[in-house]
Design a protein around this motif. Structure first.
Motif, PDB file in Angstrom:
ATOM      1  N   THR A   1      -3.108   4.385  -2.856  1.00 26.07           N
ATOM      2  CA  THR A   1      -3.274   3.332  -1.853  1.00 26.07           C
ATOM      3  C   THR A   1      -4.394   2.391  -2.272  1.00 26.07           C
ATOM      4  OG1 THR A   1      -4.765   4.764  -0.578  1.00 26.07           O
ATOM      5  CG2 THR A   1      -2.439   4.787   0.043  1.00 26.07           C
ATOM      6  N   SER A   2      -4.595   1.333  -1.512  1.00 26.51           N
ATOM      7  CA  SER A   2      -5.621   0.366  -1.893  1.00 26.51           C
ATOM      8  C   SER A   2      -6.156  -0.385  -0.680  1.00 26.51           C
ATOM      9  CB  SER A   2      -5.051  -0.637  -2.906  1.00 26.51           C
ATOM     10  OG  SER A   2      -3.972  -1.362  -2.327  1.00 26.51           O
ATOM     11  N   GLY A   3      -7.248  -1.099  -0.902  1.00 32.02           N
ATOM     12  CA  GLY A   3      -7.803  -2.018   0.091  1.00 32.02           C
ATOM     13  C   GLY A   3      -8.238  -1.365   1.388  1.00 32.02           C
ATOM     14  N   HIS A   4      -8.120  -2.132   2.474  1.00 33.95           N
ATOM     15  CA  HIS A   4      -8.570  -1.654   3.784  1.00 33.95           C
ATOM     16  C   HIS A   4      -7.700  -0.505   4.287  1.00 33.95           C
ATOM     17  CE1 HIS A   4     -11.563  -4.764   4.246  1.00 33.95           C
ATOM     18  NE2 HIS A   4     -10.667  -5.691   3.947  1.00 33.95           N
ATOM     19  N   PHE A   5      -6.450  -0.455   3.861  1.00 35.70           N
ATOM     20  CA  PHE A   5      -5.569   0.662   4.225  1.00 35.70           C
ATOM     21  C   PHE A   5      -6.119   1.963   3.648  1.00 35.70           C
ATOM     22  CE2 PHE A   5      -1.569   3.103   3.146  1.00 35.70           C
ATOM     23  CZ  PHE A   5      -1.285   3.506   4.444  1.00 35.70           C
ATOM     24  N   ARG A   6      -6.487   1.921   2.377  1.00 36.82           N
ATOM     25  CA  ARG A   6      -7.071   3.112   1.739  1.00 36.82           C
ATOM     26  C   ARG A   6      -8.356   3.513   2.452  1.00 36.82           C
ATOM     27  NH1 ARG A   6      -8.120   2.737  -4.528  1.00 36.82           N
ATOM     28  NH2 ARG A   6      -9.615   1.149  -3.886  1.00 36.82           N
ATOM     29  N   ARG A   7      -9.174   2.548   2.791  1.00 38.78           N
ATOM     30  CA  ARG A   7     -10.444   2.837   3.453  1.00 38.78           C
ATOM     31  C   ARG A   7     -10.212   3.510   4.808  1.00 38.78           C
ATOM     32  NH1 ARG A   7     -15.293   4.745   3.450  1.00 38.78           N
ATOM     33  NH2 ARG A   7     -16.729   3.774   4.912  1.00 38.78           N
ATOM     34  N   LEU A   8      -9.257   3.007   5.585  1.00 40.22           N
ATOM     35  CA  LEU A   8      -8.969   3.597   6.893  1.00 40.22           C
ATOM     36  C   LEU A   8      -8.494   5.044   6.739  1.00 40.22           C
ATOM     37  CD1 LEU A   8      -8.588   3.438   9.964  1.00 40.22           C
ATOM     38  CD2 LEU A   8      -6.311   2.472   9.551  1.00 40.22           C
ATOM     39  N   LEU A   9      -7.546   5.280   5.832  1.00 39.64           N
ATOM     40  CA  LEU A   9      -7.038   6.637   5.637  1.00 39.64           C
ATOM     41  C   LEU A   9      -8.127   7.574   5.124  1.00 39.64           C
ATOM     42  CD1 LEU A   9      -3.434   6.223   4.162  1.00 39.64           C
ATOM     43  CD2 LEU A   9      -4.178   6.301   6.543  1.00 39.64           C
TER      44      LEU A   9
ATOM     45  N   SER B   1       4.638   4.893   4.966  1.00 38.56           N
ATOM     46  CA  SER B   1       5.044   5.207   6.332  1.00 38.56           C
ATOM     47  C   SER B   1       4.831   6.691   6.651  1.00 38.56           C
ATOM     48  CB  SER B   1       6.516   4.839   6.535  1.00 38.56           C
ATOM     49  OG  SER B   1       6.950   5.165   7.829  1.00 38.56           O
ATOM     50  N   THR B   2       5.121   7.559   5.689  1.00 33.72           N
ATOM     51  CA  THR B   2       4.902   8.994   5.889  1.00 33.72           C
ATOM     52  C   THR B   2       3.407   9.303   5.984  1.00 33.72           C
ATOM     53  OG1 THR B   2       6.939   9.564   4.718  1.00 33.72           O
ATOM     54  CG2 THR B   2       5.276  11.286   4.893  1.00 33.72           C
ATOM     55  N   LEU B   3       2.606   8.667   5.124  1.00 31.48           N
ATOM     56  CA  LEU B   3       1.153   8.862   5.188  1.00 31.48           C
ATOM     57  C   LEU B   3       0.625   8.472   6.561  1.00 31.48           C
ATOM     58  CD1 LEU B   3      -0.099   7.461   1.737  1.00 31.48           C
ATOM     59  CD2 LEU B   3       0.673   9.765   2.304  1.00 31.48           C
ATOM     60  N   VAL B   4       1.085   7.340   7.067  1.00 32.04           N
ATOM     61  CA  VAL B   4       0.650   6.864   8.382  1.00 32.04           C
ATOM     62  C   VAL B   4       1.051   7.855   9.467  1.00 32.04           C
ATOM     63  CG1 VAL B   4       1.078   5.108  10.155  1.00 32.04           C
ATOM     64  CG2 VAL B   4       0.593   4.410   7.796  1.00 32.04           C
ATOM     65  N   GLU B   5       2.312   8.290   9.442  1.00 30.74           N
ATOM     66  CA  GLU B   5       2.818   9.187  10.484  1.00 30.74           C
ATOM     67  C   GLU B   5       2.017  10.485  10.556  1.00 30.74           C
ATOM     68  OE1 GLU B   5       6.355  12.250  10.759  1.00 30.74           O
ATOM     69  OE2 GLU B   5       7.119  10.217  10.453  1.00 30.74           O
TER      70      GLU B   5
ATOM     71  N   GLU C   1      -3.997 -10.074  14.016  1.00 34.11           N
ATOM     72  CA  GLU C   1      -5.071  -9.998  13.033  1.00 34.11           C
ATOM     73  C   GLU C   1      -4.717  -9.223  11.765  1.00 34.11           C
ATOM     74  OE1 GLU C   1      -7.865 -11.668  13.421  1.00 34.11           O
ATOM     75  OE2 GLU C   1      -7.382 -12.337  15.456  1.00 34.11           O
ATOM     76  N   MET C   2      -3.732  -8.332  11.841  1.00 32.18           N
ATOM     77  CA  MET C   2      -3.431  -7.450  10.706  1.00 32.18           C
ATOM     78  C   MET C   2      -1.999  -7.652  10.222  1.00 32.18           C
ATOM     79  SD  MET C   2      -6.306  -5.824  10.623  1.00 32.18           S
ATOM     80  CE  MET C   2      -7.695  -5.686  11.757  1.00 32.18           C
ATOM     81  N   SER C   3      -1.738  -7.172   9.021  1.00 36.11           N
ATOM     82  CA  SER C   3      -0.382  -7.232   8.478  1.00 36.11           C
ATOM     83  C   SER C   3      -0.146  -6.028   7.574  1.00 36.11           C
ATOM     84  CB  SER C   3      -0.169  -8.535   7.692  1.00 36.11           C
ATOM     85  OG  SER C   3      -1.063  -8.583   6.589  1.00 36.11           O
ATOM     86  N   GLY C   4       1.127  -5.829   7.216  1.00 35.71           N
ATOM     87  CA  GLY C   4       1.473  -4.790   6.257  1.00 35.71           C
ATOM     88  C   GLY C   4       1.138  -3.385   6.712  1.00 35.71           C
ATOM     89  N   VAL C   5       0.795  -2.541   5.752  1.00 35.44           N
ATOM     90  CA  VAL C   5       0.575  -1.121   6.055  1.00 35.44           C
ATOM     91  C   VAL C   5      -0.687  -0.896   6.885  1.00 35.44           C
ATOM     92  CG1 VAL C   5       1.910  -0.161   4.157  1.00 35.44           C
ATOM     93  CG2 VAL C   5      -0.474  -0.809   3.768  1.00 35.44           C
ATOM     94  N   LEU C   6      -1.689  -1.783   6.771  1.00 36.94           N
ATOM     95  CA  LEU C   6      -2.876  -1.633   7.609  1.00 36.94           C
ATOM     96  C   LEU C   6      -2.508  -1.855   9.076  1.00 36.94           C
ATOM     97  CD1 LEU C   6      -5.929  -1.171   7.819  1.00 36.94           C
ATOM     98  CD2 LEU C   6      -6.244  -3.651   7.545  1.00 36.94           C
ATOM     99  N   HIS C   7      -1.689  -2.849   9.332  1.00 39.04           N
ATOM    100  CA  HIS C   7      -1.169  -3.083  10.688  1.00 39.04           C
ATOM    101  C   HIS C   7      -0.436  -1.846  11.198  1.00 39.04           C
ATOM    102  CE1 HIS C   7       2.371  -4.030  13.201  1.00 39.04           C
ATOM    103  NE2 HIS C   7       1.552  -4.847  13.853  1.00 39.04           N
TER     104      HIS C   7
END
Length: 319
Positions: free
Chosen positions: A145-153, A108-112, A228-234
């Motif tokens: 991090t991992s997956g599509h979330f890691r890729r976005l960041l 959540s902090t990474l996203v913010e 379409e999305m869930s979790g931290v990627l959402h």
């Protein structure tokens, strides 16, 4: 949504660095600590002025002001005051490091922090982080991090977003169609398309894309992401969407969640109030009252106590 940023903290008029440094030294010298003096000075100066106080303190007394404050203060109150004494970019880097060190990661902090800053701001954060921790931010982040979330960041941290104000109406239609094709129009979701568009397009361009998306699909982009999305990627994609539309609304919502229910997320409360006080905390206060029918000042006052409460309320600038 364009807005005129309204800070709650402005540079003090008739600033006297020598007097402020002397008053802070007196507040911490000898038996006991004058917390009121510390609050009155540091919450009424801009960060640039605080840096000058820190430099003068070292020259005049041969002491590190932050170290002295840490030795005299404690708990959440210390967190507010030390946060104010760091340069804004240092403060955000410290928050990022804290979110990733030890067991577990506070996504959540990474996203913010990562999803709300411009390319120029991200470049400053990336440079400062490596200087502070002798490790590239993207490397540390990828290990946590991992997956599509890691890729976005990763895309955001490496600064692929178009410069502010970059707008192309025709391209907005194409990209809206691409988002539709990657989500609602097919079975399953092509997250890479969402990642690419949300990380590359300028915020002004994303506004156009989101408008075109609604014209095309009849749904808002928020509804599409929710489906379409869930979790931290959402959460990351929603943070981008919300900041494209209204940064004050995004931060007001986070502040409400930090204080809602049993217990208070003091780390988030402190971080947003400290980091936005010289940017748009005035706008955030307005949005908080509009959304929740109570002032942010009254909410913070009811959730905090003591010198911690006094420091936060001073940064809010009253009701």
């Amino acid at each position: 949504m364009d807005y005129n940023p309204m800070p709650t903290i402005l540079p003090a008029e008739n600033f006297d660095v020598e007097a402020d440094a002397g008053a802070l030294r007196a507040a911490m010298k000898g038996f006991g600590t004058d917390e009121k003096a510390i609050i009155d000075i540091l919450t009424a100066r801009s960060n640039g002025q605080r840096q000058k106080i820190k430099e003068h303190f070292l020259r005049e007394y041969g002491r590190d002001l932050i170290d002295d404050l840490k030795s005299e203060l404690e708990g959440r109150f210390e967190g507010v005051i030390v946060g104010l004494m760091l340069r804004p970019v240092e403060y955000l880097c410290k928050q990022l490091h804290k979110a990733m060190e030890g067991a577990g990661t506070n996504e959540s902090t990474l996203v913010e922090i990562l999803c709300t800053n411009s390319n120029d701001e991200m470049a400053e954060i990336v440079s400062c982080y490596e200087n502070m921790y002798d490790r590239p931010l993207v490397e540390h982040m990828c290990s946590e991090t991992s997956g599509h979330f890691r890729r976005l960041l990763t895309l955001i941290v490496t600064g692929v977003r178009d410069p502010p104000g970059t707008v192309d109406a025709e391209k907005a239609k194409e990209l809206a169609q691409a988002l539709y094709n990657a989500g609602e129009a097919k079975l399953g979701t092509d997250e890479e398309v969402f990642n690419r568009i949300l990380s590359h397009s300028s915020f002004a361009q994303l506004r156009l894309i989101f408008d075109e998306y609604k014209q095309l699909s009849g749904q808002t982009i928020e509804q599409a992401i929710k489906h379409e999305m869930s979790g931290v990627l959402h959460d990351a994609m929603m943070a981008i969407v919300e900041c494209v539309q209204s940064p004050p609304t995004f931060f007001a919502t986070r502040l409400f969640k930090a204080m809602d229910g049993i217990g208070t997320d003091d780390t988030t409360l402190i971080r947003i109030i400290v980091s936005r006080s010289e940017i748009d905390l005035g706008n955030i206060k307005q949005e908080f009252e509009r959304l929740y029918d109570r002032t942010l000042y009254s909410a913070v006052k009811s959730e905090t106590s003591g010198d911690y409460k006094r420091a936060l309320c001073a940064l809010l600038g009253g009701c």
